[in-house]
Design a protein around this motif. Structure first.
Motif, PDB file in Angstrom:
ATOM      1  N   ARG A  50       1.269  -1.489  -0.280  1.00 55.11           N
ATOM      2  CA  ARG A  50       0.214  -0.100   0.038  1.00 55.11           C
ATOM      3  C   ARG A  50       1.132   0.936   0.042  1.00 55.11           C
ATOM      4  O   ARG A  50       0.458   2.418  -0.766  1.00 55.11           O
ATOM      5  CB  ARG A  50      -0.925   0.090   1.838  1.00 55.11           C
ATOM      6  N   ILE A  51       2.203   1.306   0.788  1.00 53.52           N
ATOM      7  CA  ILE A  51       2.957   1.910   1.066  1.00 53.52           C
ATOM      8  C   ILE A  51       3.382   2.441  -0.022  1.00 53.52           C
ATOM      9  O   ILE A  51       3.193   3.918  -1.271  1.00 53.52           O
ATOM     10  CB  ILE A  51       3.473   2.196   1.988  1.00 53.52           C
ATOM     11  N   HIS A  80       2.279   2.123  -3.856  1.00 55.95           N
ATOM     12  CA  HIS A  80       0.772   1.937  -4.374  1.00 55.95           C
ATOM     13  C   HIS A  80       0.740   1.002  -5.462  1.00 55.95           C
ATOM     14  O   HIS A  80       0.610   1.508  -6.265  1.00 55.95           O
ATOM     15  CB  HIS A  80       1.326   3.426  -5.034  1.00 55.95           C
ATOM     16  N   ARG A 106       7.355  -0.528  -8.364  1.00 59.19           N
ATOM     17  CA  ARG A 106       6.818   0.050  -7.153  1.00 59.19           C
ATOM     18  C   ARG A 106       7.136  -1.717  -6.302  1.00 59.19           C
ATOM     19  O   ARG A 106       7.379  -1.453  -4.697  1.00 59.19           O
ATOM     20  CB  ARG A 106       5.385   0.261  -7.564  1.00 59.19           C
ATOM     21  N   LYS A 159       5.351   8.815  -6.047  1.00 54.73           N
ATOM     22  CA  LYS A 159       3.890   8.658  -4.788  1.00 54.73           C
ATOM     23  C   LYS A 159       4.522   7.664  -4.007  1.00 54.73           C
ATOM     24  O   LYS A 159       4.244   8.114  -3.134  1.00 54.73           O
ATOM     25  CB  LYS A 159       2.816   8.629  -5.361  1.00 54.73           C
ATOM     26  N   ALA A 160       4.817   6.947  -4.476  1.00 54.34           N
ATOM     27  CA  ALA A 160       5.312   5.805  -3.683  1.00 54.34           C
ATOM     28  C   ALA A 160       6.509   5.617  -3.311  1.00 54.34           C
ATOM     29  O   ALA A 160       6.987   5.252  -1.699  1.00 54.34           O
ATOM     30  CB  ALA A 160       5.280   4.185  -4.859  1.00 54.34           C
ATOM     31  N   ASP A 206       7.941   8.644  -2.005  1.00 53.79           N
ATOM     32  CA  ASP A 206       7.446   9.802  -1.155  1.00 53.79           C
ATOM     33  C   ASP A 206       7.044   9.957  -0.511  1.00 53.79           C
ATOM     34  O   ASP A 206       7.559   9.694   1.043  1.00 53.79           O
ATOM     35  CB  ASP A 206       6.430  11.321  -1.690  1.00 53.79           C
ATOM     36  N   ALA A 207       5.892   8.418   0.358  1.00 51.68           N
ATOM     37  CA  ALA A 207       4.569   7.669   0.432  1.00 51.68           C
ATOM     38  C   ALA A 207       6.674   6.588   1.294  1.00 51.68           C
ATOM     39  O   ALA A 207       6.278   6.939   2.855  1.00 51.68           O
ATOM     40  CB  ALA A 207       4.331   6.368   0.349  1.00 51.68           C
ATOM     41  N   ALA A 208       7.281   5.493   0.935  1.00 51.77           N
ATOM     42  CA  ALA A 208       7.883   5.669   1.650  1.00 51.77           C
ATOM     43  C   ALA A 208       9.176   6.139   2.122  1.00 51.77           C
ATOM     44  O   ALA A 208       9.228   5.449   3.251  1.00 51.77           O
ATOM     45  CB  ALA A 208       9.062   4.506   0.244  1.00 51.77           C
ATOM     46  N   SER A 209       9.496   7.871   1.753  1.00 52.95           N
ATOM     47  CA  SER A 209      10.430   8.608   2.816  1.00 52.95           C
ATOM     48  C   SER A 209      10.236   8.756   3.960  1.00 52.95           C
ATOM     49  O   SER A 209      10.627   9.743   3.855  1.00 52.95           O
ATOM     50  CB  SER A 209      10.851   9.845   1.550  1.00 52.95           C
ATOM     51  N   VAL A 210       8.779   8.836   3.499  1.00 51.76           N
ATOM     52  CA  VAL A 210       8.054   9.883   5.199  1.00 51.76           C
ATOM     53  C   VAL A 210       8.926   8.887   6.549  1.00 51.76           C
ATOM     54  O   VAL A 210       8.982   7.905   7.019  1.00 51.76           O
ATOM     55  CB  VAL A 210       6.839   9.257   5.475  1.00 51.76           C
TER      56      VAL A 210
END
Length: 597
Positions: free
Chosen positions: A467-468, A470, A500, A533-534, A536-540
């Motif tokens: 999910r993270i 995407h 991804r 997007k993937a 960016d989400a993984a980098s949080v």
């Protein structure tokens, strides 16, 4: 510390005695089984020598004197000898085959384990087919030697010693006459053995070349390239030429020493006639110095001597060839590990993810100009760094120093203040996750590919990581979902989907540091946006180091460094670097120029 960029030192070749001692050490863990084999072989060989003496008694005593009881007993003894030797042979064959296969297993595992410890630099300069050939062809070629030759050697030595002793007891003059040709056989055998060893070296090299060709040209990438370039016929012709070379070498291996072996068999076949002739010469007044039964027993023993003696000489030839195979395996086992795990690794209590490079320099083996020089960068935990620059500026090399795929030539790379060379490999892989430009997927299911990062991951953990990245929703639309087989190197998925999946696989390890090596450079704009997007989400919440080809992906980085010929020319944020109007601004302008139609 050794530099990963340095050339691998070729290990010093062992002498023949050194090789033999090392080969014997391979059997040391199985000495109990080997002792059982020795006893069975010795027992079988000694029992088999009883038959000639039983034959002598039958011919000299039982038959002339019409002693039916003794004849029956002696005949029964001959049958029992056959049953006993056959039983011993079955057990010793089973044990020797088991030991041989275990030794081959140990060798295969040792070579594979050692190659797993070799640095990226080694595989960058070594053909994959050559590596595979050492494990499959070279070790496979030793199978006969390891599983049967050692046992045959022991059996034949036992028979030769026992048969020679028995022959001396029967008649020492005939025994000396029988031994005259053995030194000549041994001399010729040594010469043929050296010839066989040289031919074996040529054969294994040609096998490695053929394996490399098949590995490169029969992969999906190779087939795609050959079809689109119209090279299928020329590749087939090249393969045929290499195969013909291998055929010629195999013929040389098979025929080496054939005339020598033929001569030996002629002599062996002629020896009984010579013994009869010598026995006739030593007779006096029509009376032979040896009885008919003893003469028959002697010729039987003679055949028992010469056949194993001839096999011993042949085994010597086979061992000469096998020494070359062992030498090639030992050569790989002795390759120095240029990136070694520290003997006393530092184990930090917790990993925050701060990355610091101080005076980092790096040079590849054989290059005069350093790839990196004097690089100083600090990335605080949880922050992001983008590395940009022209092709060949050292971007990827710099990123590979963090997970220690290469070792610095000078300076240091630290994580939370600890030099990466002082961290254990387990700690380092737990700290740094890498998503490479070229995604590698195994020919297995999606779930298996993801669990390569964490074998004990639950389905819920797989779903969360996907999910993270995407990719979860797309996978759930597939008929087999996470059980979908991705195909060779993931060719059933698009470039963006594979990227991804790679991001999800890395996230599953939950590393505090994420290294992204041009993860979107080969993607179209729409797919790039989905992968970004993937990312960016993984980098949080993670320290993120991005090697960027498309500069649109790094605008939001906390810091950007511009490499030029291995040195940091500029650093700052996107806006700061644009205002400066230097290298970065030039790259941005070129990256955003419209393409002429």
């Amino acid at each position: 510390m050794s530099s990963a960029g340095s050339g691998t030192t070729r290990p010093q070749a062992l002498t023949k005695d050194g090789q033999l001692r090392r080969i014997l050490r391979l059997f040391r863990p199985y000495r109990r089984k080997l002792l059982s084999v020795v006893l069975l072989v010795a027992g079988s060989s000694l029992v088999a020598l009883v038959n000639p003496f039983l034959i002598r008694e039958i011919m000299d005593t039982a038959l002339p004197q019409d002693r039916l009881g003794l004849l029956s007993l002696l005949s029964l003894g001959m049958i029992m000898v056959s049953v006993t030797t056959s039983s011993f042979n079955v057990w010793q064959t089973h044990l020797s085959a088991t030991v041989g296969q275990l030794v081959m297993h140990d060798l295969r595992t040792a070579v594979y384990s050692h190659l797993q410890r070799m640095s990226l630099a080694f595989f960058a300069r070594t053909r994959t087919g050559e590596v595979q050939s050492r494990i499959s062809n070279d070790i496979g070629g030793m199978q006969v030697t390891i599983t049967t030759t050692a046992t045959a050697l022991l059996s034949d030595v036992t028979v030769v010693i026992a048969a020679t002793t028995a022959m001396f007891l029967l008649d020492w003059r005939l025994t000396l006459a029988s031994m005259l040709m053995l030194p000549v056989f041994a001399l010729v055998s040594r010469r043929v053995g050296n010839q066989r060893r040289n031919i074996t070296r040529d054969r294994q090299r040609q096998l490695a070349e053929l394996s490399s060709t098949m590995q490169e040209s029969l992969s999906i990438s190779g087939i795609l390239l050959s079809h689109t370039m119209g090279r299928s016929h020329s590749l087939t012709d090249d393969f045929a030429r290499q195969s013909r070379k291998l055929t010629d070498v195999e013929v040389r291996v098979t025929t080496a020493g054939l005339w020598y072996q033929s001569t030996i068999w002629i002599v062996i076949a002629s020896m009984p006639a010579m013994i009869y002739w010598v026995a006739g010469l030593t007779s006096s007044n029509g009376h032979m110095a040896i009885s008919i039964g003893s003469l028959v027993a002697f010729t039987s023993l003679q055949q028992s001597l010469f056949r194993p003696a001839q096999r011993l000489l042949t085994v010597g030839i086979e061992i000469q060839g096998s020494l070359e195979l062992f030498g090639r395996i030992f050569e790989y086992l002795d390759l120095p590990v240029d990136i070694a795990e520290p003997e006393r690794p530092v184990e930090p209590a917790a990993l925050r993810g701060e990355v610091r490079m101080r005076g980092v320099g790096f040079s590849y083996a054989g290059t005069q100009r350093p790839t990196l020089a004097g690089v100083d960068v600090t990335v605080p935990a949880g922050r992001s760094l983008a590395i940009v620059g022209e092709t060949g500026s050292g971007k990827t090399t710099l990123s590979y120093l963090i997970p220690r795929l290469y070792d610095v030539t000078s300076g240091s790379v630290t994580i939370d203040g600890v030099d990466v060379r002082d961290l254990s490999f387990d700690t380092l892989t737990a700290a740094v996750g890498v998503v490479a430009q070229e995604t590698y997927l195994f020919h297995a299911t999606v779930a298996d590919n993801l669990r390569f990062a964490k074998p004990d991951a639950t389905d819920e953990e797989l779903f969360a990581a996907a999910r993270i990245a995407h990719i979860h929703d797309y996978l759930m639309l597939l008929p087999d979902g996470y059980d979908t087989v991705v195909g060779e190197r993931g060719y059933r998925f698009s470039g963006g989907e594979k990227q991804r999946l790679a991001i999800a696989r890395t996230i599953l390890r939950d590393p505090p540091i994420l290294v992204l090596d041009e993860a979107t450079s080969a993607l179209d704009t729409h797919t790039e946006q989905a992968v970004q997007k993937a990312i960016d989400a993984a980098s949080v919440g993670r320290t993120t180091i991005t090697v960027a080809h498309r500069l649109s992906t790094v605008r939001n980085a906390d810091e950007i460094i511009v490499l030029d010929r291995g040195r940091v020319q500029e650093r700052g944020t996107h806006d700061e670097l644009l205002l400066r109007g230097g290298h970065y601004a030039t790259l941005i302008n070129r990256d955003t120029e419209p393409v002429a139609v």
